[in-house]
Design an enzyme around this catalytic site. Sequence first.
Site, PDB file in Angstrom:
ATOM      1  N   SER A 153       0.876  -1.185   0.000  1.00 22.70           N
ATOM      2  CA  SER A 153       0.000   0.000   0.000  1.00 22.70           C
ATOM      3  C   SER A 153       0.902   1.221   0.000  1.00 22.70           C
ATOM      4  CB  SER A 153      -0.846  -0.032   1.274  1.00 22.70           C
ATOM      5  OG  SER A 153      -1.444   1.231   1.487  1.00 22.70           O
ATOM      6  N   TYR A 166      -2.538  -0.945  10.143  1.00 18.41           N
ATOM      7  CA  TYR A 166      -2.563  -1.281   8.709  1.00 18.41           C
ATOM      8  C   TYR A 166      -1.264  -0.814   8.047  1.00 18.41           C
ATOM      9  CZ  TYR A 166      -4.230  -1.350   3.848  1.00 18.41           C
ATOM     10  OH  TYR A 166      -4.369  -1.590   2.503  1.00 18.41           O
TER      11      TYR A 166
HETATM   12  P1  NDP Z   1     -11.649  -6.233   0.220  1.00 13.60           P
HETATM   13  O1  NDP Z   1     -12.039  -5.865   1.601  1.00 13.60           O
HETATM   14  O2  NDP Z   1     -12.572  -5.982  -0.900  1.00 13.60           O
HETATM   15  O3  NDP Z   1     -11.185  -7.750   0.158  1.00 13.60           O
HETATM   16  C1  NDP Z   1     -10.358  -8.269   1.164  1.00 13.60           C
HETATM   17  C2  NDP Z   1     -10.275  -9.763   1.018  1.00 13.60           C
HETATM   18  O4  NDP Z   1      -9.489 -10.267   2.102  1.00 13.60           O
HETATM   19  C3  NDP Z   1     -11.646 -10.424   1.080  1.00 13.60           C
HETATM   20  O5  NDP Z   1     -11.713 -11.466   0.131  1.00 13.60           O
HETATM   21  C4  NDP Z   1     -11.680 -10.969   2.491  1.00 13.60           C
HETATM   22  O6  NDP Z   1     -12.486 -12.117   2.643  1.00 13.60           O
HETATM   23  C5  NDP Z   1     -10.220 -11.319   2.706  1.00 13.60           C
HETATM   24  N1  NDP Z   1      -9.963 -11.436   4.145  1.00 13.60           N
HETATM   25  C6  NDP Z   1     -10.110 -10.498   5.091  1.00 13.60           C
HETATM   26  N2  NDP Z   1      -9.880 -11.012   6.308  1.00 13.60           N
HETATM   27  C7  NDP Z   1      -9.583 -12.317   6.114  1.00 13.60           C
HETATM   28  C8  NDP Z   1      -9.292 -13.401   6.990  1.00 13.60           C
HETATM   29  N3  NDP Z   1      -9.268 -13.264   8.318  1.00 13.60           N
HETATM   30  N4  NDP Z   1      -9.039 -14.621   6.435  1.00 13.60           N
HETATM   31  C9  NDP Z   1      -9.082 -14.797   5.104  1.00 13.60           C
HETATM   32  N5  NDP Z   1      -9.376 -13.815   4.229  1.00 13.60           N
HETATM   33  C10 NDP Z   1      -9.631 -12.599   4.740  1.00 13.60           C
HETATM   34  O7  NDP Z   1     -10.264  -5.444   0.003  1.00 13.60           O
HETATM   35  P2  NDP Z   1      -9.418  -5.087  -1.311  1.00 13.60           P
HETATM   36  O8  NDP Z   1      -9.757  -5.981  -2.425  1.00 13.60           O
HETATM   37  O9  NDP Z   1      -9.495  -3.635  -1.472  1.00 13.60           O
HETATM   38  O10 NDP Z   1      -7.949  -5.414  -0.763  1.00 13.60           O
HETATM   39  C11 NDP Z   1      -7.098  -6.408  -1.297  1.00 13.60           C
HETATM   40  C12 NDP Z   1      -5.685  -6.081  -0.887  1.00 13.60           C
HETATM   41  O11 NDP Z   1      -5.287  -4.836  -1.465  1.00 13.60           O
HETATM   42  C13 NDP Z   1      -5.510  -5.913   0.631  1.00 13.60           C
HETATM   43  O12 NDP Z   1      -4.278  -6.486   1.031  1.00 13.60           O
HETATM   44  C14 NDP Z   1      -5.454  -4.394   0.814  1.00 13.60           C
HETATM   45  O13 NDP Z   1      -4.722  -4.046   1.950  1.00 13.60           O
HETATM   46  C15 NDP Z   1      -4.760  -3.987  -0.475  1.00 13.60           C
HETATM   47  N6  NDP Z   1      -4.955  -2.596  -0.869  1.00 13.60           N
HETATM   48  C16 NDP Z   1      -6.186  -2.158  -1.303  1.00 13.60           C
HETATM   49  C17 NDP Z   1      -6.345  -0.847  -1.719  1.00 13.60           C
HETATM   50  C18 NDP Z   1      -7.663  -0.322  -2.193  1.00 13.60           C
HETATM   51  O14 NDP Z   1      -7.775   0.894  -2.494  1.00 13.60           O
HETATM   52  N7  NDP Z   1      -8.702  -1.132  -2.348  1.00 13.60           N
HETATM   53  C19 NDP Z   1      -5.222   0.116  -1.707  1.00 13.60           C
HETATM   54  C20 NDP Z   1      -3.979  -0.449  -1.232  1.00 13.60           C
HETATM   55  C21 NDP Z   1      -3.865  -1.750  -0.839  1.00 13.60           C
HETATM   56  P3  NDP Z   1     -14.024 -11.979   3.096  1.00 13.60           P
HETATM   57  O15 NDP Z   1     -14.681 -11.155   2.029  1.00 13.60           O
HETATM   58  O16 NDP Z   1     -14.475 -13.389   3.155  1.00 13.60           O
HETATM   59  O17 NDP Z   1     -14.001 -11.283   4.421  1.00 13.60           O
END
Ligand code: NDP
Length: 254
Positions: A153, A166
Amino acid sequence: MIYYQAKNNFLNKKTLLITGAGDGIGREAALTYSRFGASLILVGKTKLKLENVSKEIKALTGKDAKVYELNLLTASLKQYQTLSHKISENYLHLDGVLHNAGLLGVIAPIIEQPANLWHDVIQVNLNAAFMLTQVLIPLLLKAPNASLIFTSSSVGKKGRSGWGAYSASKFAIEGLMQILAEEYKNSNLRVNCINPGSTRTNMRLSAFPEENQMQLKTPAEIMPTYLYVMSHDSVHQTGISFDAQPNCKKAYPE
Ligand code: NDP
């Protein structure tokens, strides 16, 4: 702006594992890699979401994706070992892993960050990625070339007020990536980070509820970098933190 144009079916016969594959960027990466020929292992917390992605993959490509429910907050090392064992029963090697699952925690100054939430964010974003990597490295090393990708990030490169656990977890992921890249620099395994940049997902919405989501890139638009880092064209690139934006273009209509 230049964006990566992947060749059709360049992931044929490749097996890739994605965490957090049920939603947001992870879901899109699963669909995209699958459209380019990969066999997918979908790991995540909510089985129903993973099964829905698996159905979408079947409809798009005719391929069966494996679904593996694993809560990264509570999973023990033994559960990671079991996952690795199950994969090795079905596949000779792994060609790539995308550590994508992430937890935001709360946006609050350090003095107000609840200790239990700090723990949870570090557990999901850092400790889980460490444990999963440790058990999967032997399978990655058996591939002719393998790509290990962590998700970073912008707050993992420059600290920002309020981003607490985070931000700290993403700095640590950048460090873990650099250590691994050094440790495997003379092997077939390359290790890199991708920073997606601001992307239209549930996580972004919960961090910035006031923002106009329609002005953000969609997960589909940031896929060129995800394709490049998984492709043979990046085979000599290791220890790098890639920014997915602004080199964006939809690989497919959404
Ligand atoms: P979302 O919240 O849309 O998706 C997150 C995913 O992580 C979901 O599939 C969720 O599963 C899974 N997850 C969360 N907690 C757990 C857990 N305990 N065990 C297993 N799976 C888990 O987020 P994004 O798609 O936006 O994020 C994806 C990555 O990108 C992350 O690492 C985030 O930090 C990073 N990121 C995102 C940005 C953005 O602007 N969107 C910017 C910078 C970085 P479930 O739905 O089942 O909870």
